[in-house]
Write a protein that holds these residues in place. Structure first.
Motif, PDB file in Angstrom:
ATOM      1  N   ILE B 127     -55.445  25.841  32.388  1.00 49.42           N
ATOM      2  CA  ILE B 127     -56.053  27.118  32.746  1.00 49.42           C
ATOM      3  C   ILE B 127     -55.371  27.738  33.977  1.00 49.42           C
ATOM      4  O   ILE B 127     -54.939  28.895  33.917  1.00 49.42           O
ATOM      5  N   PRO B 128     -55.221  27.000  35.078  1.00 43.95           N
ATOM      6  CA  PRO B 128     -54.520  27.589  36.222  1.00 43.95           C
ATOM      7  C   PRO B 128     -53.098  28.027  35.874  1.00 43.95           C
ATOM      8  O   PRO B 128     -52.648  29.092  36.311  1.00 43.95           O
ATOM      9  N   TYR B 130     -52.031  29.025  33.010  1.00 41.23           N
ATOM     10  CA  TYR B 130     -52.134  30.247  32.201  1.00 41.23           C
ATOM     11  C   TYR B 130     -52.323  31.470  33.096  1.00 41.23           C
ATOM     12  O   TYR B 130     -51.664  32.495  32.907  1.00 41.23           O
ATOM     13  N   PHE B 131     -53.180  31.317  34.089  1.00 42.29           N
ATOM     14  CA  PHE B 131     -53.411  32.454  34.988  1.00 42.29           C
ATOM     15  C   PHE B 131     -52.170  32.797  35.798  1.00 42.29           C
ATOM     16  O   PHE B 131     -51.899  33.957  36.077  1.00 42.29           O
ATOM     17  N   LEU B 132     -51.410  31.757  36.173  1.00 48.47           N
ATOM     18  CA  LEU B 132     -50.169  32.024  36.908  1.00 48.47           C
ATOM     19  C   LEU B 132     -49.213  32.854  36.055  1.00 48.47           C
ATOM     20  O   LEU B 132     -48.670  33.872  36.500  1.00 48.47           O
ATOM     21  N   LEU B 136     -47.956  36.644  36.869  1.00 44.37           N
ATOM     22  CA  LEU B 136     -46.527  36.941  37.047  1.00 44.37           C
ATOM     23  C   LEU B 136     -46.020  37.905  35.973  1.00 44.37           C
ATOM     24  O   LEU B 136     -44.831  38.187  35.915  1.00 44.37           O
ATOM     25  N   LEU B 138     -45.685  37.423  32.857  1.00 45.84           N
ATOM     26  CA  LEU B 138     -44.759  36.790  31.917  1.00 45.84           C
ATOM     27  C   LEU B 138     -45.345  36.696  30.513  1.00 45.84           C
ATOM     28  O   LEU B 138     -44.652  36.285  29.580  1.00 45.84           O
ATOM     29  N   ILE B 147     -38.282  30.689  32.141  1.00 44.23           N
ATOM     30  CA  ILE B 147     -38.567  30.475  33.560  1.00 44.23           C
ATOM     31  C   ILE B 147     -39.452  29.269  33.879  1.00 44.23           C
ATOM     32  O   ILE B 147     -39.088  28.470  34.739  1.00 44.23           O
ATOM     33  N   PRO B 148     -40.595  29.072  33.216  1.00 42.16           N
ATOM     34  CA  PRO B 148     -41.503  28.038  33.729  1.00 42.16           C
ATOM     35  C   PRO B 148     -40.944  26.614  33.802  1.00 42.16           C
ATOM     36  O   PRO B 148     -41.282  25.887  34.710  1.00 42.16           O
ATOM     37  N   GLY B 149     -40.103  26.186  32.878  1.00 42.07           N
ATOM     38  CA  GLY B 149     -39.726  24.765  32.882  1.00 42.07           C
ATOM     39  C   GLY B 149     -38.328  24.459  33.373  1.00 42.07           C
ATOM     40  O   GLY B 149     -37.753  23.461  32.963  1.00 42.07           O
TER      41      GLY B 149
END
Lengths: 321, 301
Positions: B127-128, B130-132, B136, B138, B147-149
């Motif tokens: 959940i956190p 997802y909110f990030l 952003l 994205l 970007i994320p990984g």
């Protein structure tokens, strides 16, 4: 001997030197800083900043409100979780599947490694090994697709074979029987990972001193005796370490297999914590409850992992991760 | 008595061992060969059952349908793009970071190592995160695949461990020649890391190619960001419990043209083959690297 006094004298001064010249050294390391610090900002944003979101678990979070307007509820979400039948069921499924996967995973990988090690023909050994790693690199989508095909009621090979051998009269709907689900998940894991997991045991077996086997042969030990008294003890420490380390991940039963193979009929036995979080959080919009479940999972995992590390160290090995 | 036992024992054991190994090979390979056969068999014929290792009514229609320019074809290229871009970027950035923490004189060596290693032990959760991604902006963007990984702690440590085995003199002599750290990294360290980078590239690329959850979570409402695995997932969930060709497929447009021959089951088989093929082709060549890499990975701090 001769170098001892030198170390004695140089140590304190070097220490004082580093303290004094950190700024100076930083000036000489501009390029290193440029190469690493932007990446670190990225890591902090993506790995550390979201922890702020854990505050949601202590609120009745509503996306429409600002942070200062959120209603704080303390541990209410956690208390609710542990009185919620669905969550307790999901917890049982997670631990149950994890344990079964672990037991089957370990036993099959060790047995496979030992059997593979007995093959003397290089080409044969290599071919089998190559085939055995293959599924590791396929996605769970493909693997669950294969599992569903294999177990299918019309034309699935498992039902076909069982019927031809006369064990059953009509096809079994494997994926619709709740009590088969954990076994199917464990079987899928074994199918996908047995070759890959065996790599580390094979490496351990090859590092066993060959003279032990020679000595045993002179003493008249047969193959089984050598396996029981040399090979197994030889890999015992790595097995114990890996087992302990894996206990740390007990709440990580996985998500993909259960999500992809699960269906309405087996839902009581297929859902794991991760699916619970996904469903309550993103599909039902109960962000606070889902976050609380996520925190519970992370907290248990971290505790277990650090405990496992401590125990593993006691077995005389370094931390593995 | 004794010689008899000695001779009988290996034969019994070897036959047993051979049977186990052959069984394993069959159980591993059969589903592929079966899928391959189904993918080359006419869909309306497959429904009759009985396709095992060889197609009965040979056709290429299933593949034509996949590559007919519809959604699945587009998804294939999205998969290729995300795999290539993310692998290149991730390799470059991860090894650059690994180089900096391999420098013993670097002031931030310790803090950076700790910050990175800690990320292996926890994550903020679904959940956190997802909110990030949402904050952003994205969501429904191609960048959410890239970007994320980008930085993985495990890969960073594997590369750093490898760099530390390189002779220190190489870096010193580059420095004496006046090269800065960036130049040293680019022209000396990066090329020398080829074996370990091959391993890491394999891991990153396979992870990217196989990933579907990010599409599902972050980009499922955007048709033109769908990936091959996600298309396969949609087909799988729509046809898992109804093997009839009446099942509505999400890849409708590609299938309407050749409806008689192509069914969800047969097109699923074709996509499975297409999405497994790159891995099947590359991986025998990578084997020596990844076995080596596994061992590198277990070399600790």
């Amino acid at each position: 001997m001769a170098s001892t006094p030198e170390i004695m004298t140089s140590k304190p001064s070097a220490k004082a030197g580093t303290k004094l010249s950190v700024m100076k050294r930083m000036r000489g390391q501009k390029q290193l800083m440029l190469m690493s610090l932007p990446i670190m900002i990225y890591v902090v944003i993506f790995s550390y900043y979201p922890i702020w979101g854990w505050t949601m678990a202590f609120q009745n979070y509503s996306p429409a409100k600002k942070f200062s307007e959120q209603q704080w509820v303390g541990f209410k979400q956690f208390i609710f979780l542990f009185s919620d039948e669905t969550f307790l069921r999901v917890l049982r499924n997670t631990i149950g599947m994890s344990v079964i996967n672990m037991v089957f995973g370990f036993v099959t990988a060790i047995v496979f490694a030992i059997l593979l090690n007995e093959i003397k023909n290089k080409l044969y050994k290599r071919t089998i090994q190559t085939i055995s790693y293959l599924p590791h690199f396929l996605s769970w989508i493909i693997v669950t697709g294969i599992v569903a095909n294999t177990l299918s009621v019309d034309g699935g090979i498992v039902n076909d074979v069982l019927m031809k051998l006369g064990f059953i009269n009509e096809p079994i709907m494997w994926l619709s029987k709740p009590h088969y689900f954990w076994g199917i998940v464990a079987g899928s894991h074994v199918w996908k990972e047995v070759g890959w997991n065996a790599i580390i045991y094979l490496a351990a077996i090859t590092s066993i001193d060959p003279s032990l086997y020679e000595a045993a042969e002179i003493d008249g030990a047969n193959r089984y005796k050598k396996m029981m008294h040399i090979t197994l003890p030889g890999i015992k420490s790595i097995v114990i370490i890996l087992l302990i380390m894996n206990l740390g991940w007990i709440l990580e039963a996985g998500f993909e297999v259960q999500y992809l193979l699960g269906n309405g009929v087996v839902i009581d036995w297929s859902q794991t914590i991760d699916i619970f979080v996904l469903k309550y959080g993103l599909q039902l919009g109960n962000y606070s409850l889902a976050t609380a479940a996520g925190i519970f999972k992370t907290a248990v995992s971290i505790t277990l992992i650090f405990a496992a590390n401590k125990i593993a160290q006691r077995f005389g090995e370094d931390r593995l991760i | 008595m004794k010689t008899k036992q000695l001779r009988a024992e290996p034969i019994v054991f070897h036959s047993f061992n051979t049977i186990v190994m052959i069984l394993l090979a069959v159980v591993t390979l059969y589903p592929f060969l079966n899928t391959l056969a189904v993918s080359f068999n006419a869909g309306n014929d497959t429904i009759r059952g009985g396709i095992y290792l060889w197609p009965r009514v040979w056709t290429q229609q299933n593949y034509t349908a996949v590559f007919a320019g519809g959604a699945i074809y587009h998804a294939f290229w999205i998969s290729v793009a995300r795999t290539v871009i993310a692998t290149v970027l991730s390799l470059f950035l991860t090894s650059m970071l690994a180089y900096t923490v391999s420098r013993k004189e670097y002031v931030f060596r310790k803090p950076i190592t700790i910050i990175i290693v800690l990320t292996m032990y926890f994550n903020a959760g679904l959940i956190p995160s997802y909110f990030l991604i949402k904050d952003l902006h994205l969501l429904n963007s191609f960048y959410v695949y890239i970007i994320p990984g980008l930085i993985s702690a495990f890969n960073m440590i594997v590369i750093r461990t490898y760099i530390q085995t390189l002779p220190e003199g190489l870096i010193e002599s580059a420095k004496i020649d006046g090269a800065g750290d960036f130049r040293t990294f680019i022209s000396i360290i990066f090329p020398l890391c080829q074996p370990v980078l091959a391993t890491v590239a394999l891991f990153v690329a396979v992870g990217q190619w196989n990933s579907w959850f990010d599409t599902f979570l972050y980009a499922s409402s955007k048709e033109n960001l769908s990936t091959l695995q996600y298309e396969l997932m949609k087909l799988l969930s729509s046809s898992m419990f109804s093997n009839s060709n009446a099942a509505v497929s999400s890849s409708g447009s590609a299938m309407n043209a050749v409806q008689n021959m192509v069914t969800p089951v047969s097109i699923r088989a074709a996509i499975t083959i297409v999405s497994a093929l790159p891995i099947l082709v590359v991986y025998p060549f990578m084997q020596k690297y990844f076995v080596h890499g596994m061992q590198l990975g277990s070399v600790k701090e």
